[in-house]
Design a protein around this motif. Structure first.
Motif, PDB file in Angstrom:
ATOM      1  N   VAL A 227      46.593  34.798  27.386  1.00 20.87           N
ATOM      2  CA  VAL A 227      47.148  36.043  27.924  1.00 20.87           C
ATOM      3  C   VAL A 227      48.528  35.771  28.514  1.00 20.87           C
ATOM      4  O   VAL A 227      48.844  34.648  28.920  1.00 20.87           O
ATOM      5  N   THR A 228      49.343  36.797  28.571  1.00 22.67           N
ATOM      6  CA  THR A 228      50.651  36.692  29.208  1.00 22.67           C
ATOM      7  C   THR A 228      50.474  36.843  30.716  1.00 22.67           C
ATOM      8  O   THR A 228      49.440  37.344  31.185  1.00 22.67           O
ATOM      9  N   GLN A 230      51.798  39.020  32.579  1.00 24.97           N
ATOM     10  CA  GLN A 230      51.639  40.450  32.858  1.00 24.97           C
ATOM     11  C   GLN A 230      50.203  40.902  32.596  1.00 24.97           C
ATOM     12  O   GLN A 230      49.611  41.650  33.385  1.00 24.97           O
ATOM     13  N   GLN A 231      49.642  40.430  31.481  1.00 25.76           N
ATOM     14  CA  GLN A 231      48.257  40.784  31.167  1.00 25.76           C
ATOM     15  C   GLN A 231      47.305  40.218  32.209  1.00 25.76           C
ATOM     16  O   GLN A 231      46.355  40.886  32.621  1.00 25.76           O
ATOM     17  N   LEU A 235      44.530  42.047  34.678  1.00 23.79           N
ATOM     18  CA  LEU A 235      43.128  41.632  34.702  1.00 23.79           C
ATOM     19  C   LEU A 235      42.684  41.277  36.121  1.00 23.79           C
ATOM     20  O   LEU A 235      41.577  41.623  36.549  1.00 23.79           O
TER      21      LEU A 235
END
Length: 311
Positions: A227-228, A230-231, A235
């Motif tokens: 995941v980045t 930002q992601q 989360l």
């Protein structure tokens, strides 16, 4: 701090500088009154895609925020050094997580290859003042591998850098995240759990546990998916809102991950939860997180705690 001169990072740095210094020294030969740090900062500035305007703007904004918050009296080197003296004495720093320097700095667009080349272009030091730079770089390398608390880090900078050094943007740039770490330690650090077992009543194996794996390539892996940042922030925010008081964040890192990357990951999680806290405060109390009185702040922090552990 003289012992830093005998550490292996210093000798590695000195060897690297010597290898290219004779070829590149003319690039830095501005005159007797110009210090190497000025050319080095210009090199860093030029590595940003907008020619460094975003970097200079962020640095100016960050110091303006510190002054508005009463942490910094003026942009003068003496006052900036005074701020580090207060941190070295153990004084807390209370400021909004969304104003941390590190996350905003890492969000600026830059040419990473050009940025790394700046340090390879350092010339062989020929004047006593240049040894300050070598000692500073040696200490910064230690920070990548050792967990040094903010007061101790600030004390080391005070030993290394004079009031005149703090006038140089190069040294300020690489001490800003110290202020972030002190703010994090003051406001957001959870109880110093040393293991999952020490968490006692908290369930450490259920759905309330948010696990992040950080590999040596600085990739973030959540639920077997890369995941980045930002992601991951989204989360973490969702996890905090769902599990509230029972939420737990477990960070697993590969052996070769640099300490600086680990600290950056903790900051990202703290920032995401801080935003959840701020949203809750605005919606339910009609105040921003920084406007809460001590009792209100304690209640919000208890509802959305930051419990980060590394097994």
């Amino acid at each position: 701090m003289e012992y830093l001169l005998t550490t292996r990072p210093f000798w590695r740095a000195k060897k690297a500088f010597a290898a290219v210094g004779l070829l590149l020294a003319p690039y830095f030969s501005y005159g007797q009154t110009t210090r190497v740090e000025e050319g080095l900062f210009q090199c860093i500035r030029n590595a940003f895609t907008d020619g460094g305007q975003s970097l200079e703007g962020l640095m100016a904004s960050f110091e303006a925020e510190l002054m508005a918050e009463g942490l910094l009296e003026s942009p003068e080197g003496a006052d900036y050094r005074g701020l580090l003296q207060r941190i070295a004495s153990g004084q807390g720093v209370i400021r909004p997580a969304d104003r941390y320097f590190g996350p905003r700095y890492r969000g600026l667009e830059r040419d990473t290859a050009a940025l790394k080349s700046c340090w390879l272009s350092l010339p062989v030091p020929t004047r006593p003042v240049d040894s300050v730079l070598l000692r500073f770089e040696a200490f910064r390398e230690r920070l990548l591998h050792e967990a040094i608390d903010p007061p101790q880090e600030a004390a080391s900078y005070l030993d290394l850098l004079s009031e005149a050094d703090f006038e140089l943007p190069y040294y300020r740039l690489f001490t800003y995240e110290l202020i972030d770490r002190q703010a994090y330690s003051t406001e957001f650090a959870p109880a110093p759990f040393t293991s999952l077992e020490a968490l006692g009543a908290l369930n450490s194996s259920g759905a309330n546990v948010f696990r992040v794996y950080l590999n040596e390539e600085d990739q973030l892996i959540v639920a077997d998916q890369v995941v980045t940042p930002q992601q991951m922030g989204a989360l973490v925010a969702g996890h905090a809102q769902t599990f509230e008081q029972s939420a737990l964040y477990v960070l697993q890192v590969e052996a070769d991950v640099k300490y600086g990357s680990f600290v950056g990951l903790k900051d990202q999680i703290a920032l995401a939860i801080s935003q959840v806290r701020d949203t809750y405060a605005r919606r339910n109390l009609g105040k921003t997180l920084t406007e809460l009185d001590p009792q209100e702040r304690e209640a919000v922090y208890e509802k959305y705690p930051i419990r980060i552990v590394s097994p």
